[in-house]
Design a protein around this motif. Sequence first.
Motif, PDB file in Angstrom:
ATOM      1  N   LEU A   1     -28.293 -20.247  31.826  1.00  0.00           N
ATOM      2  CA  LEU A   1     -27.540 -19.908  30.711  1.00  0.00           C
ATOM      3  C   LEU A   1     -28.672 -19.884  29.526  1.00  0.00           C
ATOM      4  O   LEU A   1     -29.344 -20.725  29.245  1.00  0.00           O
ATOM      5  CB  LEU A   1     -26.457 -21.001  30.409  1.00  0.00           C
ATOM      6  CG  LEU A   1     -25.269 -21.031  31.220  1.00  0.00           C
ATOM      7  CD1 LEU A   1     -24.388 -22.104  30.897  1.00  0.00           C
ATOM      8  CD2 LEU A   1     -24.805 -19.756  31.419  1.00  0.00           C
ATOM      9  N   ILE A   2     -28.496 -18.862  28.794  1.00  0.00           N
ATOM     10  CA  ILE A   2     -29.358 -18.537  27.589  1.00  0.00           C
ATOM     11  C   ILE A   2     -28.654 -18.740  26.155  1.00  0.00           C
ATOM     12  O   ILE A   2     -27.902 -17.856  26.242  1.00  0.00           O
ATOM     13  CB  ILE A   2     -30.149 -17.263  27.729  1.00  0.00           C
ATOM     14  CG1 ILE A   2     -30.764 -17.284  29.303  1.00  0.00           C
ATOM     15  CG2 ILE A   2     -31.112 -17.016  26.649  1.00  0.00           C
ATOM     16  CD1 ILE A   2     -31.221 -15.779  29.575  1.00  0.00           C
ATOM     17  N   ASN A   3     -29.482 -19.509  25.443  1.00  0.00           N
ATOM     18  CA  ASN A   3     -28.360 -19.702  24.010  1.00  0.00           C
ATOM     19  C   ASN A   3     -29.103 -18.823  23.132  1.00  0.00           C
ATOM     20  O   ASN A   3     -30.351 -18.389  23.244  1.00  0.00           O
ATOM     21  CB  ASN A   3     -28.704 -21.142  23.546  1.00  0.00           C
ATOM     22  CG  ASN A   3     -27.788 -22.020  24.472  1.00  0.00           C
ATOM     23  OD1 ASN A   3     -26.691 -21.682  24.822  1.00  0.00           O
ATOM     24  ND2 ASN A   3     -28.310 -23.277  24.646  1.00  0.00           N
ATOM     25  N   GLU A   4     -28.440 -18.455  21.744  1.00  0.00           N
ATOM     26  CA  GLU A   4     -28.885 -17.518  20.795  1.00  0.00           C
ATOM     27  C   GLU A   4     -30.217 -17.957  20.523  1.00  0.00           C
ATOM     28  O   GLU A   4     -31.179 -17.060  20.020  1.00  0.00           O
ATOM     29  CB  GLU A   4     -27.873 -17.442  19.805  1.00  0.00           C
ATOM     30  CG  GLU A   4     -28.180 -16.027  18.756  1.00  0.00           C
ATOM     31  CD  GLU A   4     -27.096 -16.066  17.951  1.00  0.00           C
ATOM     32  OE1 GLU A   4     -27.104 -15.165  16.924  1.00  0.00           O
ATOM     33  OE2 GLU A   4     -26.182 -16.796  18.065  1.00  0.00           O
ATOM     34  N   ASP A   5     -30.713 -19.368  20.510  1.00  0.00           N
ATOM     35  CA  ASP A   5     -31.674 -19.885  19.699  1.00  0.00           C
ATOM     36  C   ASP A   5     -33.097 -19.829  20.846  1.00  0.00           C
ATOM     37  O   ASP A   5     -34.003 -20.335  20.363  1.00  0.00           O
ATOM     38  CB  ASP A   5     -31.396 -21.259  19.147  1.00  0.00           C
ATOM     39  CG  ASP A   5     -31.066 -22.446  20.142  1.00  0.00           C
ATOM     40  OD1 ASP A   5     -30.746 -21.787  21.251  1.00  0.00           O
ATOM     41  OD2 ASP A   5     -31.087 -23.624  19.786  1.00  0.00           O
TER      42      ASP A   5
ATOM     43  N   LYS B   1     -27.877  -6.748  18.941  1.00  0.00           N
ATOM     44  CA  LYS B   1     -27.487  -8.060  19.046  1.00  0.00           C
ATOM     45  C   LYS B   1     -26.007  -8.482  19.017  1.00  0.00           C
ATOM     46  O   LYS B   1     -25.655  -9.501  19.599  1.00  0.00           O
ATOM     47  CB  LYS B   1     -28.361  -9.062  18.423  1.00  0.00           C
ATOM     48  CG  LYS B   1     -28.471 -10.393  18.550  1.00  0.00           C
ATOM     49  CD  LYS B   1     -29.543 -11.077  17.753  1.00  0.00           C
ATOM     50  CE  LYS B   1     -29.481 -12.715  17.986  1.00  0.00           C
ATOM     51  NZ  LYS B   1     -30.336 -13.404  17.177  1.00  0.00           N
ATOM     52  N   GLU B   2     -25.514  -7.801  17.856  1.00  0.00           N
ATOM     53  CA  GLU B   2     -24.165  -8.065  17.614  1.00  0.00           C
ATOM     54  C   GLU B   2     -23.160  -7.918  18.767  1.00  0.00           C
ATOM     55  O   GLU B   2     -21.997  -8.375  18.682  1.00  0.00           O
ATOM     56  CB  GLU B   2     -23.935  -7.248  16.423  1.00  0.00           C
ATOM     57  CG  GLU B   2     -24.379  -7.692  14.987  1.00  0.00           C
ATOM     58  CD  GLU B   2     -23.976  -6.968  13.966  1.00  0.00           C
ATOM     59  OE1 GLU B   2     -23.335  -5.908  14.186  1.00  0.00           O
ATOM     60  OE2 GLU B   2     -24.012  -7.622  12.835  1.00  0.00           O
ATOM     61  N   LYS B   3     -23.669  -7.152  19.758  1.00  0.00           N
ATOM     62  CA  LYS B   3     -22.737  -6.760  20.788  1.00  0.00           C
ATOM     63  C   LYS B   3     -22.784  -7.813  21.847  1.00  0.00           C
ATOM     64  O   LYS B   3     -22.135  -7.735  22.812  1.00  0.00           O
ATOM     65  CB  LYS B   3     -23.124  -5.449  21.303  1.00  0.00           C
ATOM     66  CG  LYS B   3     -22.750  -4.406  20.573  1.00  0.00           C
ATOM     67  CD  LYS B   3     -23.253  -3.101  21.170  1.00  0.00           C
ATOM     68  CE  LYS B   3     -23.036  -1.611  20.222  1.00  0.00           C
ATOM     69  NZ  LYS B   3     -23.445  -0.571  20.578  1.00  0.00           N
ATOM     70  N   LEU B   4     -23.832  -8.762  21.907  1.00  0.00           N
ATOM     71  CA  LEU B   4     -23.806  -9.883  22.674  1.00  0.00           C
ATOM     72  C   LEU B   4     -22.932 -10.870  22.502  1.00  0.00           C
ATOM     73  O   LEU B   4     -22.739 -11.385  21.255  1.00  0.00           O
ATOM     74  CB  LEU B   4     -25.372 -10.156  22.703  1.00  0.00           C
ATOM     75  CG  LEU B   4     -26.348  -9.360  23.157  1.00  0.00           C
ATOM     76  CD1 LEU B   4     -27.754  -9.696  23.180  1.00  0.00           C
ATOM     77  CD2 LEU B   4     -26.039  -8.790  24.627  1.00  0.00           C
ATOM     78  N   ASN B   5     -22.590 -11.642  23.618  1.00  0.00           N
ATOM     79  CA  ASN B   5     -21.731 -12.845  23.415  1.00  0.00           C
ATOM     80  C   ASN B   5     -22.666 -14.137  24.141  1.00  0.00           C
ATOM     81  O   ASN B   5     -22.855 -14.079  25.329  1.00  0.00           O
ATOM     82  CB  ASN B   5     -20.433 -12.711  23.993  1.00  0.00           C
ATOM     83  CG  ASN B   5     -19.423 -11.876  23.235  1.00  0.00           C
ATOM     84  OD1 ASN B   5     -19.339 -12.028  21.950  1.00  0.00           O
ATOM     85  ND2 ASN B   5     -18.921 -10.904  23.878  1.00  0.00           N
ATOM     86  N   PHE B   6     -23.100 -15.028  23.287  1.00  0.00           N
ATOM     87  CA  PHE B   6     -23.721 -15.948  23.865  1.00  0.00           C
ATOM     88  C   PHE B   6     -23.240 -17.176  24.340  1.00  0.00           C
ATOM     89  O   PHE B   6     -21.796 -17.339  23.737  1.00  0.00           O
ATOM     90  CB  PHE B   6     -25.089 -16.448  22.846  1.00  0.00           C
ATOM     91  CG  PHE B   6     -26.295 -15.558  22.604  1.00  0.00           C
ATOM     92  CD1 PHE B   6     -27.192 -15.565  23.414  1.00  0.00           C
ATOM     93  CD2 PHE B   6     -25.924 -14.602  21.412  1.00  0.00           C
ATOM     94  CE1 PHE B   6     -28.199 -14.919  23.219  1.00  0.00           C
ATOM     95  CE2 PHE B   6     -27.041 -13.668  21.336  1.00  0.00           C
ATOM     96  CZ  PHE B   6     -28.180 -13.740  22.077  1.00  0.00           C
ATOM     97  N   PRO B   7     -23.541 -17.955  25.319  1.00  0.00           N
ATOM     98  CA  PRO B   7     -24.596 -17.830  26.089  1.00  0.00           C
ATOM     99  C   PRO B   7     -24.501 -16.580  26.914  1.00  0.00           C
ATOM    100  O   PRO B   7     -23.648 -16.404  27.635  1.00  0.00           O
ATOM    101  CB  PRO B   7     -24.804 -19.008  26.808  1.00  0.00           C
ATOM    102  CG  PRO B   7     -23.496 -19.626  27.082  1.00  0.00           C
ATOM    103  CD  PRO B   7     -22.667 -19.100  25.794  1.00  0.00           C
ATOM    104  N   LEU B   8     -25.983 -16.107  27.158  1.00  0.00           N
ATOM    105  CA  LEU B   8     -26.035 -14.957  27.908  1.00  0.00           C
ATOM    106  C   LEU B   8     -26.397 -15.750  29.512  1.00  0.00           C
ATOM    107  O   LEU B   8     -26.699 -16.886  29.542  1.00  0.00           O
ATOM    108  CB  LEU B   8     -27.282 -14.182  28.065  1.00  0.00           C
ATOM    109  CG  LEU B   8     -27.457 -13.569  26.556  1.00  0.00           C
ATOM    110  CD1 LEU B   8     -28.592 -12.734  26.221  1.00  0.00           C
ATOM    111  CD2 LEU B   8     -26.037 -12.582  26.155  1.00  0.00           C
ATOM    112  N   GLU B   9     -26.046 -14.866  30.662  1.00  0.00           N
ATOM    113  CA  GLU B   9     -26.171 -15.709  32.013  1.00  0.00           C
ATOM    114  C   GLU B   9     -27.195 -14.765  32.467  1.00  0.00           C
ATOM    115  O   GLU B   9     -27.163 -13.419  32.756  1.00  0.00           O
ATOM    116  CB  GLU B   9     -25.049 -15.643  32.623  1.00  0.00           C
ATOM    117  CG  GLU B   9     -25.153 -16.412  34.044  1.00  0.00           C
ATOM    118  CD  GLU B   9     -23.821 -16.592  34.820  1.00  0.00           C
ATOM    119  OE1 GLU B   9     -23.722 -17.187  35.648  1.00  0.00           O
ATOM    120  OE2 GLU B   9     -22.722 -15.903  34.484  1.00  0.00           O
TER     121      GLU B   9
END
Length: 434
Positions: free
Chosen positions: A309-313, A344-352
């Motif tokens: 899992l990848i967070n926005e920060d 970036k606005e189209k992404l929902n974090f966390p990414l996987e």
Amino acid sequence: MPFLTKSKLILAISGGIDSVVLAHLCKSLNLNFSLAHCNFKLREADSDKDEAFILDLAEQLDVEVFIQHFDTAAYAKQNKRSIQMAARELRYDWFKDLAEQLQFDYILTAHHADDNLETFLINFTRGTGLNGLTGIPIINDNIVRPLLPFSREAIEIYAKKESISWREDASNASRKYLRNKLRHEVIPILKEINPQLLDSFQNTTNHLNDTADIVEESLDAVLKRAIIDMDNNAISFKVIQFKKLNNPKAYLFEMFKDYGFTQWNDIVDLLDAESGKQIVSNTHRLVKHRETIILTDIPHSEKREASILINEDHKTIETPIGHLSFETVDEISKTSKSSIYVDKEKLNFPLELRLWKTEDTFQPLGMAGKKKISKYLKDEKLSLVEKENTWLLTSNNKVVWVIGKRADERFKVTEKTKEILKIEIGMSYEVLRH
């Protein structure tokens, strides 16, 4: 061996005549050494008596001693090993850990010429390749065997002359083990036939080692021509380079024997097999893909379920396929297989980050409709190994990027994009090791 005089040494000592003589020799040469003894708990009170003897010897020689106890029988049962193999694994693993942790330069063992002959005969009777007949090396990585040129008889003569005492292992007289049968029943007959047996054997192993060097050079030359790609997942070989050889089976044996393969005729047949055909050992497999053969380890089911899992920060993150980095940029520069630009606005974090699954679909960049990942990988004509090691970056279960291959249309940068995110993978390319 002059280099030993300037080295920090750990001497593997059992209490038997060979290792005790080696300890006395090291002391007489003023070498910087310590003793290491394994108590395998296999001979009841005798094992503890051996340990006590070693402690007394260390005090007599005024050297440091390390003692390690092992439940050898439990280890052998748990790992499905013979008692002898279990003891060997436990012994050498501990010696190497000890050397690494305490910065010993070399591990000394007391193997001698008779041990070398016994090992040769064991390998010969069980069936082996050339390497199994070249004998025990005097130096192998950080393991050194200073007594290898000397016979058991010569060591015993020296011990008696110097009034050196040692412990006798009663199990050495048992005919239960193959080595002991050879030692007590076969080798005496061979020495009766040829009193200079050990000298003749040494000459033979010298010739075999010379031949092994020639084989190694030839093998290296073929490998340079045959290997077309290698990374952290696999090594790929050109089939045509094997077909050009007069004896491809011999070369295939030498190249792949250390990976646990035994089905050599099937491996030769793999050269003419259809794509997807594979031969499997306990640890590795060979897969035919078009005009290549791919060597890879056997994939584990738990690996397919693993995800990150990848967070926005997150700016960079270490992954099984390399460093994945995220950077906000002002504009799109040249793209490549290792990088994409997304809104970036189209992404929902966390990414996987995970391996692809059968049900996965995506919308390839530049296309209007969706496509199954499995169909995309097939159309790309990827090998079985490449397919198995294809990773996805997803957002809310939607594929953002088939890593290293294709981005998804739904996350692309447009004129309305306010924030551009550059995502880049620094692919790791380590040679597959066994």
